[in-house]
Design a protein around this motif. Structure first.
Motif, PDB file in Angstrom:
ATOM      1  N   ASP A 140       0.833  -1.208   0.000  1.00  0.00           N
ATOM      2  CA  ASP A 140       0.000   0.000   0.000  1.00  0.00           C
ATOM      3  C   ASP A 140       0.865   1.255   0.000  1.00  0.00           C
ATOM      4  O   ASP A 140       0.547   2.245  -0.683  1.00  0.00           O
ATOM      5  N   GLU A 141       1.951   1.217   0.758  1.00  0.00           N
ATOM      6  CA  GLU A 141       2.829   2.389   0.822  1.00  0.00           C
ATOM      7  C   GLU A 141       3.502   2.634  -0.524  1.00  0.00           C
ATOM      8  O   GLU A 141       3.650   3.784  -0.967  1.00  0.00           O
ATOM      9  N   ALA A 142       3.880   1.550  -1.223  1.00  0.00           N
ATOM     10  CA  ALA A 142       4.507   1.700  -2.542  1.00  0.00           C
ATOM     11  C   ALA A 142       3.519   2.283  -3.547  1.00  0.00           C
ATOM     12  O   ALA A 142       3.871   3.173  -4.346  1.00  0.00           O
ATOM     13  N   LEU A 143       2.259   1.802  -3.516  1.00  0.00           N
ATOM     14  CA  LEU A 143       1.242   2.323  -4.430  1.00  0.00           C
ATOM     15  C   LEU A 143       0.948   3.795  -4.142  1.00  0.00           C
ATOM     16  O   LEU A 143       0.816   4.610  -5.069  1.00  0.00           O
ATOM     17  N   ALA A 144       0.823   4.133  -2.846  1.00  0.00           N
ATOM     18  CA  ALA A 144       0.525   5.523  -2.487  1.00  0.00           C
ATOM     19  C   ALA A 144       1.674   6.441  -2.884  1.00  0.00           C
ATOM     20  O   ALA A 144       1.446   7.574  -3.346  1.00  0.00           O
ATOM     21  N   THR A 145       2.896   5.979  -2.732  1.00  0.00           N
ATOM     22  CA  THR A 145       4.053   6.794  -3.116  1.00  0.00           C
ATOM     23  C   THR A 145       4.088   7.001  -4.628  1.00  0.00           C
ATOM     24  O   THR A 145       4.377   8.111  -5.121  1.00  0.00           O
ATOM     25  N   ASP A 146       3.791   5.928  -5.380  1.00  0.00           N
ATOM     26  CA  ASP A 146       3.791   6.049  -6.848  1.00  0.00           C
ATOM     27  C   ASP A 146       2.676   6.971  -7.315  1.00  0.00           C
ATOM     28  O   ASP A 146       2.874   7.787  -8.235  1.00  0.00           O
ATOM     29  N   ARG A 147       1.490   6.867  -6.687  1.00  0.00           N
ATOM     30  CA  ARG A 147       0.391   7.750  -7.068  1.00  0.00           C
ATOM     31  C   ARG A 147       0.739   9.201  -6.774  1.00  0.00           C
ATOM     32  O   ARG A 147       0.429  10.103  -7.573  1.00  0.00           O
ATOM     33  N   LEU A 148       1.383   9.442  -5.629  1.00  0.00           N
ATOM     34  CA  LEU A 148       1.783  10.808  -5.296  1.00  0.00           C
ATOM     35  C   LEU A 148       2.765  11.342  -6.331  1.00  0.00           C
ATOM     36  O   LEU A 148       2.677  12.505  -6.752  1.00  0.00           O
ATOM     37  N   ALA A 172      -0.448   9.106   0.926  1.00  0.00           N
ATOM     38  CA  ALA A 172       0.923   8.596   1.018  1.00  0.00           C
ATOM     39  C   ALA A 172       1.436   8.674   2.454  1.00  0.00           C
ATOM     40  O   ALA A 172       2.121   7.760   2.942  1.00  0.00           O
ATOM     41  N   SER A 173       1.085   9.762   3.154  1.00  0.00           N
ATOM     42  CA  SER A 173       1.510   9.902   4.553  1.00  0.00           C
ATOM     43  C   SER A 173       0.864   8.838   5.430  1.00  0.00           C
ATOM     44  O   SER A 173       1.526   8.226   6.279  1.00  0.00           O
ATOM     45  N   HIS A 174      -0.432   8.593   5.226  1.00  0.00           N
ATOM     46  CA  HIS A 174      -1.123   7.564   6.009  1.00  0.00           C
ATOM     47  C   HIS A 174      -0.553   6.179   5.720  1.00  0.00           C
ATOM     48  O   HIS A 174      -0.396   5.353   6.639  1.00  0.00           O
ATOM     49  N   ALA A 175      -0.240   5.912   4.468  1.00  0.00           N
ATOM     50  CA  ALA A 175       0.313   4.603   4.105  1.00  0.00           C
ATOM     51  C   ALA A 175       1.673   4.386   4.764  1.00  0.00           C
ATOM     52  O   ALA A 175       1.980   3.285   5.244  1.00  0.00           O
ATOM     53  N   LYS A 176       2.478   5.443   4.803  1.00  0.00           N
ATOM     54  CA  LYS A 176       3.787   5.321   5.454  1.00  0.00           C
ATOM     55  C   LYS A 176       3.634   5.098   6.957  1.00  0.00           C
ATOM     56  O   LYS A 176       4.373   4.319   7.568  1.00  0.00           O
ATOM     57  N   SER A 177       2.660   5.772   7.579  1.00  0.00           N
ATOM     58  CA  SER A 177       2.424   5.592   9.014  1.00  0.00           C
ATOM     59  C   SER A 177       1.998   4.161   9.319  1.00  0.00           C
ATOM     60  O   SER A 177       2.452   3.560  10.302  1.00  0.00           O
ATOM     61  N   ARG A 178       1.117   3.602   8.470  1.00  0.00           N
ATOM     62  CA  ARG A 178       0.687   2.217   8.682  1.00  0.00           C
ATOM     63  C   ARG A 178       1.857   1.250   8.527  1.00  0.00           C
ATOM     64  O   ARG A 178       1.977   0.275   9.268  1.00  0.00           O
ATOM     65  N   LEU A 179       2.739   1.526   7.573  1.00  0.00           N
ATOM     66  CA  LEU A 179       3.909   0.665   7.382  1.00  0.00           C
ATOM     67  C   LEU A 179       4.838   0.739   8.597  1.00  0.00           C
ATOM     68  O   LEU A 179       5.339  -0.296   9.063  1.00  0.00           O
ATOM     69  N   ASP A 180       5.054   1.947   9.113  1.00  0.00           N
ATOM     70  CA  ASP A 180       5.890   2.092  10.314  1.00  0.00           C
ATOM     71  C   ASP A 180       5.273   1.353  11.502  1.00  0.00           C
ATOM     72  O   ASP A 180       5.980   0.721  12.297  1.00  0.00           O
ATOM     73  N   GLU A 181       3.956   1.440  11.626  1.00  0.00           N
ATOM     74  CA  GLU A 181       3.266   0.748  12.721  1.00  0.00           C
ATOM     75  C   GLU A 181       3.468  -0.757  12.622  1.00  0.00           C
ATOM     76  O   GLU A 181       3.775  -1.427  13.622  1.00  0.00           O
ATOM     77  N   ARG A 182       3.310  -1.307  11.415  1.00  0.00           N
ATOM     78  CA  ARG A 182       3.487  -2.751  11.231  1.00  0.00           C
ATOM     79  C   ARG A 182       4.934  -3.169  11.470  1.00  0.00           C
ATOM     80  O   ARG A 182       5.195  -4.257  11.989  1.00  0.00           O
TER      81      ARG A 182
END
Length: 392
Positions: A140-148, A172-182
């Motif tokens: 999800d973080e990769a997709l959000a970064t590419d879309r941004l 993209a910020s939310h996706a990165k936060s979720r990745l950091d949480e995981r």
């Protein structure tokens, strides 16, 4: 005119009544005066103790004998029972990082471990699910970064409005936060940064996790066995540092005033020593003792947790004269200790603080003189006199 007998009788009756009333008034005034007059002070009690007046005949008939006292100028040793314990700040409970099946226990109880050493292996479905969610968050973080990235290019070319760019940045910020949480959750499950990086690169999920010792020490308890299922955060090991150790010394309430923080403590049977670091503020209602905690060295492993020991507290001088008297010369009355000092007109009961007793002698603190003699026989007669005088 001559008074008749009846009149004379009435006159006499009135006179007697007046005299009786006058007598009653006089008695009342005397009683009031006595009540208003303060009673003389009790000269048998003063700051030095309570006087017990006995003549020589009474002393001999009661079988009272006296002995001299000795001044003590050094330390006094008080021997008391104690139990060796581990200071709580030196204990560390190792919990299961995730729920699952204990696959292997790599160390045994009483074994010494080093910080970071592998001590158990756990097979966990929870760990598998956490890795799956991490990989999903990574995608999800990769997709959000590419879309941004694409939205920013379109916005710079004035093809898309700024609102779309802001939405892409937020996602993209939310996706990165979720990745950091995981990623943090995997860290809490004992996966190292190298393990997480390997998972990121290979996308390969592992089902087992290794538990490591958080500090160097000794395994003092093992709470799981191979094949056992455990919940997340269930205790698996307890590790402790065994240097220094504590001795919980049982001090009788009557001896507490003599013990101070900083007093030296020795375990004669093991040749180790330490000092009192804390004295309990409460007294056990069953044993009528409080716990004094001494910090000691382990003596190279000779002293071990759980060991019952005889601890000797070395009590120094505190400014009040210290004396050695026969133990038979000390009596208890109204929760205080007393000795009976010989005087010209009998004895004087003086309160003392008992520090220690050993070999038929007692070490006491009191304002006595080296020429004083104390009663050591016939004490019961003096104690009865003390109880009779000390009624308040």
């Amino acid at each position: 005119m001559t008074a008749t007998p009846a009149r004379r009788g009435r006159t006499l009756s009135v006179a007697l009544s007046i005299a009786l009333v006058a007598a009653q008034v006089s008695a009342t005034l005397v009683a009031a005066a006595r009540a208003a007059t303060p009673a003389p002070p009790d000269t048998r009690r003063d700051q030095e103790g309570i006087a017990i007046r006995l003549d020589e005949r009474e002393v001999r008939s009661a079988g009272i004998a006296t002995t001299s006292i000795e001044r003590e100028r050094g330390e006094v040793e008080l021997s008391l029972p104690g139990t060796v314990a581990i200071p709580p700040q030196q204990l560390r409970v190792v919990a299961a990082p995730a729920g699952g099946l204990v696959e292997a226990m790599l160390v045994a109880a009483d074994e010494t471990v080093t910080a970071g050493q592998s001590i158990a292996r756990l097979r966990s479905p929870d760990l598998v699910e956490a890795q799956r969610q991490y990989l999903a968050a990574l995608a999800d973080e990769a997709l959000a970064t590419d879309r941004l990235r694409r939205t920013r290019l379109l916005w710079e070319g004035r093809v898309t409005p700024e609102r779309e760019l802001r939405i892409a940045e937020t996602e993209a910020s939310h996706a990165k936060s979720r990745l950091d949480e995981r990623s943090q959750i995997l860290g809490l499950m004992e996966m190292s940064e190298a393990d997480i990086e390997a998972l990121r690169n290979s996308r390969r999920i592992v089902s087992a996790v290794t538990i490591h010792a958080p500090m160097a020490g000794t395994v003092v308890s093992r709470n799981a066995n191979p094949g056992q299922r455990v919940e997340a955060a269930a205790p698996v090991f307890t590790i402790a540092r065994l240097e220094p150790l504590w001795v919980n010394i049982q001090v009788p309430a009557a001896r507490l005033p003599a013990v101070d923080v900083g007093d030296a403590v020795v375990l004669p049977a093991y040749g180790v020593q330490g000092r009192i670091i804390r004295i309990g503020r409460t007294v056990d209602q069953n044993t009528q003792s409080a716990v004094a905690v001494a910090e000691i060295s382990s003596g190279g492993g000779l002293v071990r947790p759980g060991l019952a020991v005889a601890a000797t507290i070395r009590i120094g001088q505190n400014g009040t004269p210290q004396w050695s008297v026969p133990a038979s010369a000390v009596v208890r009355h109204r929760d205080r200790s007393w000795v009976f000092v010989r005087e010209e007109n009998g004895f004087r009961a003086r309160p003392v603080q008992v520090i220690a007793e050993a070999g038929g002698r007692a070490s006491v603190r009191a304002n006595l003189a080296e020429t004083d003699r104390v009663a050591d026989r016939g004490i019961l007669a003096l104690l009865a006199e003390l109880a009779a005088v000390d009624q308040d």
